[in-house]
Design a protein around this motif. Structure first.
Motif, short mmCIF file in Angstrom:
data_model
loop_
_atom_site.label_atom_id
_atom_site.label_comp_id
_atom_site.label_asym_id
_atom_site.label_seq_id
_atom_site.Cartn_x
_atom_site.Cartn_y
_atom_site.Cartn_z
N SER A 126 0.81 -1.22 0.00
CA SER A 126 0.00 0.00 0.00
C SER A 126 0.84 1.27 0.00
O SER A 126 0.32 2.36 -0.27
CB SER A 126 -0.90 0.01 1.23
OG SER A 126 -0.11 -0.08 2.41
N ASP A 127 2.13 1.14 0.29
CA ASP A 127 3.00 2.31 0.41
C ASP A 127 3.73 2.64 -0.89
O ASP A 127 4.51 3.61 -0.93
CB ASP A 127 4.03 2.10 1.52
CG ASP A 127 3.38 1.94 2.88
OD1 ASP A 127 2.51 2.75 3.21
OD2 ASP A 127 3.73 0.98 3.59
N VAL A 128 3.52 1.85 -1.94
CA VAL A 128 4.21 2.11 -3.21
C VAL A 128 3.18 2.33 -4.30
O VAL A 128 2.05 1.85 -4.22
CB VAL A 128 5.16 0.95 -3.59
CG1 VAL A 128 6.28 0.81 -2.57
CG2 VAL A 128 4.40 -0.36 -3.76
N TYR A 129 3.59 3.07 -5.32
CA TYR A 129 2.70 3.34 -6.45
C TYR A 129 2.52 2.09 -7.31
O TYR A 129 3.34 1.16 -7.27
CB TYR A 129 3.26 4.47 -7.31
CG TYR A 129 3.10 5.84 -6.70
CD1 TYR A 129 1.83 6.42 -6.56
CD2 TYR A 129 4.21 6.57 -6.28
CE1 TYR A 129 1.68 7.68 -6.02
CE2 TYR A 129 4.06 7.84 -5.74
CZ TYR A 129 2.80 8.39 -5.61
OH TYR A 129 2.64 9.63 -5.07
N GLU A 130 1.45 2.12 -8.12
CA GLU A 130 1.08 0.94 -8.89
C GLU A 130 2.03 0.64 -10.05
O GLU A 130 2.19 -0.51 -10.45
CB GLU A 130 -0.34 1.10 -9.45
CG GLU A 130 -1.44 1.08 -8.39
CD GLU A 130 -1.75 2.47 -7.86
OE1 GLU A 130 -0.93 3.38 -8.12
OE2 GLU A 130 -2.79 2.64 -7.22
N ILE A 131 2.64 1.68 -10.62
CA ILE A 131 3.52 1.49 -11.76
C ILE A 131 4.97 1.67 -11.30
O ILE A 131 5.30 2.64 -10.61
CB ILE A 131 3.21 2.49 -12.89
CG1 ILE A 131 1.79 2.29 -13.39
CG2 ILE A 131 4.21 2.33 -14.04
CD1 ILE A 131 1.53 0.95 -14.05
N GLY A 132 5.83 0.72 -11.65
CA GLY A 132 7.25 0.80 -11.34
C GLY A 132 8.07 0.54 -12.60
O GLY A 132 7.53 0.54 -13.72
N ARG A 157 8.41 -0.34 -18.15
CA ARG A 157 7.41 -0.16 -17.11
C ARG A 157 6.76 -1.49 -16.74
O ARG A 157 6.58 -2.36 -17.61
CB ARG A 157 6.32 0.81 -17.58
CG ARG A 157 6.77 2.26 -17.70
CD ARG A 157 5.72 3.07 -18.45
NE ARG A 157 6.01 4.50 -18.38
CZ ARG A 157 6.88 5.12 -19.16
NH1 ARG A 157 7.57 4.42 -20.07
NH2 ARG A 157 7.07 6.43 -19.04
N VAL A 158 6.41 -1.63 -15.48
CA VAL A 158 5.66 -2.80 -15.02
C VAL A 158 4.60 -2.34 -14.04
O VAL A 158 4.70 -1.26 -13.44
CB VAL A 158 6.58 -3.85 -14.34
CG1 VAL A 158 7.52 -4.50 -15.35
CG2 VAL A 158 7.37 -3.22 -13.19
N ALA A 159 3.56 -3.15 -13.87
CA ALA A 159 2.50 -2.88 -12.90
C ALA A 159 2.70 -3.78 -11.70
O ALA A 159 2.84 -5.00 -11.83
CB ALA A 159 1.14 -3.12 -13.53
N LEU A 160 2.73 -3.19 -10.52
CA LEU A 160 2.92 -3.97 -9.31
C LEU A 160 1.61 -4.61 -8.90
O LEU A 160 0.60 -3.92 -8.68
CB LEU A 160 3.45 -3.08 -8.18
CG LEU A 160 4.98 -2.93 -8.11
CD1 LEU A 160 5.49 -2.10 -9.29
CD2 LEU A 160 5.41 -2.29 -6.80
N ARG A 161 1.63 -5.92 -8.77
CA ARG A 161 0.50 -6.68 -8.25
C ARG A 161 0.71 -7.05 -6.78
O ARG A 161 -0.23 -7.44 -6.09
CB ARG A 161 0.30 -7.94 -9.07
CG ARG A 161 -0.09 -7.68 -10.53
CD ARG A 161 -1.53 -7.19 -10.64
NE ARG A 161 -1.95 -7.09 -12.03
CZ ARG A 161 -2.40 -8.09 -12.76
NH1 ARG A 161 -2.46 -9.31 -12.23
NH2 ARG A 161 -2.81 -7.91 -14.00
N GLY A 162 1.94 -6.97 -6.33
CA GLY A 162 2.25 -7.27 -4.95
C GLY A 162 3.63 -6.75 -4.61
O GLY A 162 4.50 -6.62 -5.48
N PHE A 163 3.84 -6.41 -3.34
CA PHE A 163 5.14 -5.91 -2.88
C PHE A 163 5.22 -6.16 -1.39
O PHE A 163 4.34 -5.77 -0.63
CB PHE A 163 5.28 -4.41 -3.17
CG PHE A 163 6.58 -3.82 -2.68
CD1 PHE A 163 7.69 -3.78 -3.51
CD2 PHE A 163 6.70 -3.32 -1.39
CE1 PHE A 163 8.89 -3.25 -3.07
CE2 PHE A 163 7.89 -2.79 -0.94
CZ PHE A 163 8.98 -2.75 -1.78
#
Length: 408
Positions: A126-132, A157-163
């Protein structure tokens, strides 16, 4: 409840209240408690619900691929990377260091995730943006203070689904994202080319290779990323450029940002930044650090007056900086090429612009850069200023006194 920031404010209030009662809990524990108070099983579930309600239109979730992959990950506090660019980074968090070690043992690829709030020490999903950005590791070198210098190249670019921090290292689950098909953007690129020349001149940005990029590249998305990398913007604005997948819309956003009123950079501060780079080049340093910048600020007409007003011994400060640069940075000596500013140098330069805007200065000066240096508390430059008794509070008071003298 508007968004996740309200929940975090509640969590902080809960922590503060419990602290007064001699009960200490972590940031993550407070988020879990607030989630349960709101009738949700855990913070990850609540965060997902909130994000579903506040998705930015700049984040194109409809373009995500369904297949996911796992990579070691590094959260970035105040840097937004872009594809095609090379970034030197200095990493100190143990979970980030372990992630880098895992990446070097594997395919040398790592996910760079951008934190929403720099103050969070142990970021979750929840503390990071969706795109990395998926990046390739080029170099990893341990430093004497326990941190690591790492050189990365942005890939895509990638989309974060989990971190999350799994075991001792950060790890991210990501999906590829597809950018929209590029259209003919020659007229728009030509306008940005002209505006960016004025922008770099106003901000004292040294980009000797940018014109070569414009001449050789025909990819609107890559041109947009090349310009965005060099623009001085708040983290949120830079992230919005990263998360805009349509190259034409990204170029249009950049054009609008270039057209915003900008604070010019004073001739003195422009010369100071060039002097800092020159100090690095003379020593054949690969990077220009905050210590190079602080050494240059000693001879900056605006910053030196403020430091003297704080009773700093500039001769001793100069001696300490020269000794550090000559003896402690031998690991960044290179045989060829010009020095490039470190991310910390660029952060200070960016904060200097924002400080000038906040206080209404007509131009960005070395004084703004001096103020902007204090948040870099872990840097030797900040410690050397502290050794001379130069603090943010004393600098602010000195600025006010000098302003009163000028009006008298």
């Amino acid at each position: 409840m508007r968004d996740f920031r309200d929940v975090k404010a509640m969590a902080q209030t809960l922590r503060d209240t419990l602290t007064t009662k001699a009960v200490t809990i972590s940031h993550s524990e407070s988020l879990e408690l607030v989630s349960r108070m709101l009738g949700v099983a855990d913070w990850n579930t609540l965060s997902a619900l909130l994000h579903a309600e506040r998705r930015d239109t700049a984040t194109p979730l409809t373009r995500l691929n369904t297949a996911t992959a796992f990579y070691p990950a590094v959260p970035l506090r105040d840097l937004v990377p872009f594809p095609h660019a090379i970034y030197p980074m200095f990493v100190g968090r143990q979970s980030s260091v372990e992630a880098l070690n895992q990446a070097f043992e594997g395919g040398r690829e790592v996910v760079l995730a951008i934190q929403r709030e720099a103050a969070v020490d142990d970021p979750r999903f929840s503390d990071v943006y969706e795109i990395g950005v998926l990046a390739q590791l080029l170099e990893l070198e341990p430093l004497g203070d326990g941190t690591f210098r790492v050189l990365t190249r942005g890939l895509r670019r990638v989309a974060l689904r989990g971190f999350a921090a799994e075991a001792t290292a950060y790890r991210a689950e990501v999906a590829d994202v597809s950018e929209a098909a590029a259209r003919d953007a020659r007229d728009l690129i030509r306008r940005i080319y002209q505006r960016f020349q004025d922008y770099t001149a106003a901000h004292g940005i040294l980009v000797p290779d940018i014109w070569l990029f414009f001449d050789q590249m025909r990819d609107p998305g890559q041109i947009a990323d090349t310009v965005a990398t060099r623009m001085k913007l708040p983290i949120r604005d830079k992230y919005e450029l990263l998360a805009t997948l349509d190259p034409m819309k990204r170029l249009e956003r950049i054009e609008a940002l270039l057209d915003l009123p900008q604070r010019p950079v004073s001739a003195n501060y422009t010369a100071t930044k060039r002097r800092a780079l020159d100090y690095a080049d003379r020593r054949r340093h690969q990077y220009a650090t905050l210590e190079h910048l602080l050494l240059a600020l000693i001879d900056d007409a605006d910053a030196s007056i403020v430091m003297l007003a704080c009773d700093a011994d500039l001769d001793k400060l100069r001696q300490s900086l020269v000794q550090y640069l000559d003896n402690e940075l031998k690991h960044i000596v290179t045989e060829a090429g010009s020095a490039v500013p470190t991310p910390a140098f660029e952060r200070v330069d960016q904060r200097a612009v924002l400080h000038a805007q906040e206080v209404g200065n007509p131009a960005v000066t070395g004084t703004d850069a001096l103020v902007a240096l204090f948040p870099e508390m872990r840097s030797p430059a900040a410690r050397m200023l502290a050794d001379q008794g130069v603090s943010r509070l004393r600098v602010d008071k000195a600025i006010v006194r000098n302003a009163a003298k000028d009006k008298a």
